[in-house]
Design a protein around this motif. Sequence first.
Motif, PDB file in Angstrom:
ATOM      1  N   PRO A  64       0.811  -1.223   0.000  1.00 51.90           N
ATOM      2  CA  PRO A  64       0.000   0.000   0.000  1.00 51.90           C
ATOM      3  C   PRO A  64       0.840   1.268   0.000  1.00 51.90           C
ATOM      4  N   ARG A  65       0.367   2.245  -0.766  1.00 51.77           N
ATOM      5  CA  ARG A  65       1.012   3.552  -0.877  1.00 51.77           C
ATOM      6  C   ARG A  65       0.027   4.493  -1.574  1.00 51.77           C
ATOM      7  N   PRO A  66       0.219   5.782  -1.457  1.00 50.63           N
ATOM      8  CA  PRO A  66      -0.621   6.705  -2.234  1.00 50.63           C
ATOM      9  C   PRO A  66      -0.435   6.455  -3.730  1.00 50.63           C
ATOM     10  N   ALA A  67      -1.530   6.451  -4.467  1.00 53.38           N
ATOM     11  CA  ALA A  67      -1.478   6.113  -5.892  1.00 53.38           C
ATOM     12  C   ALA A  67      -2.432   7.002  -6.671  1.00 53.38           C
ATOM     13  N   MET A  68      -2.122   7.164  -7.957  1.00 57.46           N
ATOM     14  CA  MET A  68      -2.986   7.965  -8.824  1.00 57.46           C
ATOM     15  C   MET A  68      -3.079   7.317 -10.187  1.00 57.46           C
ATOM     16  N   LEU A  69      -4.302   7.222 -10.700  1.00 59.61           N
ATOM     17  CA  LEU A  69      -4.575   6.744 -12.051  1.00 59.61           C
ATOM     18  C   LEU A  69      -5.078   7.919 -12.868  1.00 59.61           C
ATOM     19  N   VAL A  70      -4.374   8.217 -13.960  1.00 61.47           N
ATOM     20  CA  VAL A  70      -4.734   9.358 -14.810  1.00 61.47           C
ATOM     21  C   VAL A  70      -5.266   8.845 -16.133  1.00 61.47           C
ATOM     22  N   LEU A  71      -6.488   9.240 -16.462  1.00 60.05           N
ATOM     23  CA  LEU A  71      -7.098   8.940 -17.751  1.00 60.05           C
ATOM     24  C   LEU A  71      -7.269  10.249 -18.526  1.00 60.05           C
ATOM     25  N   PRO A  72      -7.627  10.197 -19.799  1.00 57.91           N
ATOM     26  CA  PRO A  72      -7.675  11.430 -20.576  1.00 57.91           C
ATOM     27  C   PRO A  72      -8.583  12.509 -20.007  1.00 57.91           C
ATOM     28  N   LEU A 140       2.155   5.821  -9.934  1.00 60.27           N
ATOM     29  CA  LEU A 140       1.505   6.658 -10.935  1.00 60.27           C
ATOM     30  C   LEU A 140       1.204   5.812 -12.159  1.00 60.27           C
ATOM     31  N   VAL A 141      -0.084   5.694 -12.482  1.00 63.05           N
ATOM     32  CA  VAL A 141      -0.527   4.921 -13.640  1.00 63.05           C
ATOM     33  C   VAL A 141      -1.195   5.879 -14.614  1.00 63.05           C
ATOM     34  N   ARG A 142      -0.703   5.899 -15.860  1.00 63.91           N
ATOM     35  CA  ARG A 142      -1.268   6.798 -16.870  1.00 63.91           C
ATOM     36  C   ARG A 142      -1.700   5.969 -18.067  1.00 63.91           C
ATOM     37  N   ASP A 143      -2.967   6.159 -18.445  1.00 60.03           N
ATOM     38  CA  ASP A 143      -3.563   5.350 -19.500  1.00 60.03           C
ATOM     39  C   ASP A 143      -3.911   6.224 -20.696  1.00 60.03           C
ATOM     40  N   GLU A 144      -3.567   5.751 -21.900  1.00 54.52           N
ATOM     41  CA  GLU A 144      -3.907   6.406 -23.159  1.00 54.52           C
ATOM     42  C   GLU A 144      -3.449   7.866 -23.191  1.00 54.52           C
ATOM     43  N   ALA A 145      -2.139   8.061 -22.966  1.00 56.61           N
ATOM     44  CA  ALA A 145      -1.589   9.415 -22.897  1.00 56.61           C
ATOM     45  C   ALA A 145      -1.669  10.150 -24.231  1.00 56.61           C
ATOM     46  N   ASP A 146      -1.806   9.423 -25.344  1.00 55.53           N
ATOM     47  CA  ASP A 146      -1.926  10.102 -26.640  1.00 55.53           C
ATOM     48  C   ASP A 146      -3.188  10.948 -26.718  1.00 55.53           C
ATOM     49  N   ALA A 147      -4.154  10.673 -25.847  1.00 48.44           N
ATOM     50  CA  ALA A 147      -5.397  11.444 -25.832  1.00 48.44           C
ATOM     51  C   ALA A 147      -5.361  12.577 -24.803  1.00 48.44           C
ATOM     52  N   PRO A 180      -1.058   3.904 -29.718  1.00 52.42           N
ATOM     53  CA  PRO A 180      -0.699   5.152 -30.398  1.00 52.42           C
ATOM     54  C   PRO A 180      -1.871   5.709 -31.197  1.00 52.42           C
ATOM     55  N   ALA A 181      -2.127   6.996 -31.002  1.00 51.55           N
ATOM     56  CA  ALA A 181      -3.223   7.662 -31.710  1.00 51.55           C
ATOM     57  C   ALA A 181      -2.738   8.906 -32.437  1.00 51.55           C
ATOM     58  N   LYS A 182      -1.432   9.147 -32.371  1.00 57.55           N
ATOM     59  CA  LYS A 182      -0.844  10.294 -33.047  1.00 57.55           C
ATOM     60  C   LYS A 182       0.176   9.813 -34.069  1.00 57.55           C
ATOM     61  N   PRO A 183       0.533  10.673 -35.040  1.00 52.58           N
ATOM     62  CA  PRO A 183       1.528  10.262 -36.040  1.00 52.58           C
ATOM     63  C   PRO A 183       2.841   9.847 -35.394  1.00 52.58           C
ATOM     64  N   ARG A 184       3.549   8.954 -36.072  1.00 55.03           N
ATOM     65  CA  ARG A 184       4.830   8.477 -35.561  1.00 55.03           C
ATOM     66  C   ARG A 184       5.757   9.661 -35.270  1.00 55.03           C
ATOM     67  N   GLY A 185       6.375   9.626 -34.137  1.00 57.05           N
ATOM     68  CA  GLY A 185       7.247  10.704 -33.715  1.00 57.05           C
ATOM     69  C   GLY A 185       6.568  11.729 -32.833  1.00 57.05           C
ATOM     70  N   LEU A 186       5.241  11.697 -32.760  1.00 59.53           N
ATOM     71  CA  LEU A 186       4.487  12.646 -31.939  1.00 59.53           C
ATOM     72  C   LEU A 186       3.730  11.960 -30.805  1.00 59.53           C
ATOM     73  N   SER A 187       3.812  10.653 -30.722  1.00 65.98           N
ATOM     74  CA  SER A 187       3.065   9.893 -29.724  1.00 65.98           C
ATOM     75  C   SER A 187       3.837   9.821 -28.405  1.00 65.98           C
ATOM     76  N   PRO A 188       3.269  10.308 -27.297  1.00 67.01           N
ATOM     77  CA  PRO A 188       3.936  10.182 -26.003  1.00 67.01           C
ATOM     78  C   PRO A 188       4.175   8.733 -25.586  1.00 67.01           C
ATOM     79  N   VAL A 189       3.222   7.863 -25.900  1.00 66.11           N
ATOM     80  CA  VAL A 189       3.390   6.460 -25.529  1.00 66.11           C
ATOM     81  C   VAL A 189       4.529   5.835 -26.331  1.00 66.11           C
TER      82      VAL A 189
END
Length: 214
Positions: A64-72, A140-147, A180-189
Amino acid sequence: EQHRYMPKGSSPRPGPWRCDPYQREILDACSDPSVREVTCLKSTQVGWSEILNCVLLYFIAADPRPAMLVLPTIEDAKGYGKKRLTPAIEHCAPARQLVRKATSRRAGNTLTLKEFPGGFLKLTGANSGTGLRSDPVGLLVRDEADAYPEDVDGEGDPLEISRRRTDQYPDALNLDGGTPAKPRGLSPVEASYLSSSRGRFHVSCPHCGELQPL
């Protein structure tokens, strides 16, 4: 696998949770104390939400620890909390026993906040500067960062803002995943994956046995 159960309506394979072969190493990496960052560059419909649930439930019950899930968006966070996370907790006895029960005096169990001994889990959207400016977190959990938006409330990149939440935890785990939802080279994931060890799941050829990625 010992403690998770998939109820009918939540999965095309209801019953006791069983890892698919390609999911196992991802989960093992997330519980490895020597690992600080995990990135999954994925296709759609590979059970990613259930991988996230496995990780979140593990840290609630075992580390257990403080946690955060980030969605778009905030709405995404509320939907995830209602449709995916809350049922997962209800059908996982070790986590269910630890998550605080909501009372009239203390709301410790809502769609976007789960409190438990040793920490909490906050669900928020990358479009909310207030949500990202939370307490320090060790997961820290981040889901679908391209959005994610490129700027949130004029405060900058939500990826960087959320990452700063882990600065006070030298053993923090950062888990990123998305299609990936952005053009190649622009996707954070894609960028996160390219800066990693770039592991790929291999399967054997049915004819000669040579291992290869699909």
